[in-house]
Design a protein around this motif. Structure first.
Motif, mmCIF file in Angstrom:
data_model
loop_
_atom_site.group_PDB
_atom_site.id
_atom_site.type_symbol
_atom_site.label_atom_id
_atom_site.label_comp_id
_atom_site.label_asym_id
_atom_site.label_seq_id
_atom_site.Cartn_x
_atom_site.Cartn_y
_atom_site.Cartn_z
ATOM 1 N N LYS A 134 38.731 37.316 39.068
ATOM 2 C CA LYS A 134 37.965 37.647 37.867
ATOM 3 C C LYS A 134 36.796 38.558 38.204
ATOM 4 O O LYS A 134 36.530 39.532 37.497
ATOM 5 C CB LYS A 134 37.466 36.375 37.185
ATOM 6 C CG LYS A 134 38.546 35.593 36.482
ATOM 7 C CD LYS A 134 37.985 34.318 35.874
ATOM 8 C CE LYS A 134 39.058 33.496 35.220
ATOM 9 N NZ LYS A 134 38.528 32.211 34.697
ATOM 10 N N SER A 135 36.097 38.276 39.292
ATOM 11 C CA SER A 135 34.965 39.106 39.731
ATOM 12 C C SER A 135 35.444 40.516 40.074
ATOM 13 O O SER A 135 34.793 41.506 39.719
ATOM 14 C CB SER A 135 34.277 38.494 40.943
ATOM 15 O OG SER A 135 33.720 37.246 40.624
ATOM 16 N N ARG A 137 38.110 42.055 38.897
ATOM 17 C CA ARG A 137 38.485 42.755 37.647
ATOM 18 C C ARG A 137 37.260 43.259 36.902
ATOM 19 O O ARG A 137 37.266 44.362 36.377
ATOM 20 C CB ARG A 137 39.312 41.830 36.761
ATOM 21 C CG ARG A 137 40.731 41.665 37.250
ATOM 22 C CD ARG A 137 41.556 40.917 36.265
ATOM 23 N NE ARG A 137 42.920 40.790 36.746
ATOM 24 C CZ ARG A 137 43.782 39.926 36.270
ATOM 25 N NH1 ARG A 137 43.445 39.120 35.294
ATOM 26 N NH2 ARG A 137 45.006 39.886 36.756
ATOM 27 N N LYS A 138 36.218 42.444 36.847
ATOM 28 C CA LYS A 138 34.989 42.862 36.171
ATOM 29 C C LYS A 138 34.389 44.073 36.867
ATOM 30 O O LYS A 138 33.920 45.004 36.235
ATOM 31 C CB LYS A 138 33.979 41.710 36.125
ATOM 32 C CG LYS A 138 34.307 40.670 35.102
ATOM 33 C CD LYS A 138 33.236 39.596 35.073
ATOM 34 C CE LYS A 138 33.634 38.498 34.087
ATOM 35 N NZ LYS A 138 32.637 37.434 34.050
ATOM 36 N N ALA A 139 34.408 44.064 38.207
ATOM 37 C CA ALA A 139 33.879 45.193 38.975
ATOM 38 C C ALA A 139 34.698 46.451 38.726
ATOM 39 O O ALA A 139 34.160 47.543 38.591
ATOM 40 C CB ALA A 139 33.859 44.860 40.455
ATOM 41 N N GLU A 141 36.482 47.121 36.016
ATOM 42 C CA GLU A 141 36.238 47.563 34.639
ATOM 43 C C GLU A 141 34.921 48.313 34.519
ATOM 44 O O GLU A 141 34.769 49.212 33.709
ATOM 45 C CB GLU A 141 36.233 46.360 33.682
ATOM 46 C CG GLU A 141 37.601 45.756 33.470
ATOM 47 C CD GLU A 141 37.536 44.469 32.670
ATOM 48 O OE1 GLU A 141 36.438 44.064 32.229
ATOM 49 O OE2 GLU A 141 38.603 43.855 32.472
ATOM 50 N N GLY A 142 33.934 47.976 35.372
ATOM 51 C CA GLY A 142 32.631 48.604 35.348
ATOM 52 C C GLY A 142 32.617 50.003 35.956
ATOM 53 O O GLY A 142 31.668 50.750 35.792
#
Length: 143
Positions: A134-135, A137-139, A141-142
């Motif tokens: 999850k971390s 993927r968030k990175a 997406e950013g």
């Protein structure tokens, strides 16, 4: 994992069986009892892949009942005393109430406890991997 936590886990796992049939209605777990009983008969089997099954026949309130060893790892014999957990479950299917009682070995072998510890560790590792994913993927997406 201590015996009490393992018993709770067994009760929860047994709780999923009625949920399959209960549709959207709640399962009610009744009180459990732990008692000692003398083994009258032993059922056991093993597959060609090494999986095992073990159950015991005991007397309970004037009836013969089967006590399942969920881990198939005990080695009790006829005449020996085993510790038994009685679990009552009630659930509704289309408004009709059904109640069942289950008998399981209350004290699993050390091998079964070791397997449970490894399973708990594997679940924890999987949760950590999911958090890392999850971390990541968030990175991504950013960017």
């Amino acid at each position: 994992m201590n015996t009490l936590r393992l018993q709770f886990l067994i009760v929860i796992l047994l709780g999923f069986l009625p949920k399959v049939f209960a549709q959207d209605e709640a399962v009610v777990l009744g009180p459990s009892d732990i008692f000692d009983a003398v083994v009258k008969k032993v059922y056991s089997a093993k597959t060609e892949f090494g999986s095992s099954y073990r159950a015991y026949v005991i007397d309970w309130r004037g009836s013969e009942v089967v006590v399942h060893d969920l881990f198939g790892s005990t080695t009790n014999k006829i005449g020996e005393t085993i510790s038994v957990t009685l679990t009552e479950q009630s659930f509704r299917v289309q408004g009709e109430l059904y109640s069942r009682v289950f008998f399981t070995c209350a004290k699993p072998s050390q091998d079964a406890l070791d397997i449970s510890k490894r399973a708990e560790k594997a679940i924890q590792d999987a949760k950590e991997l999911l958090d890392e994913t999850k971390s990541f993927r968030k990175a991504e997406e950013g960017k």
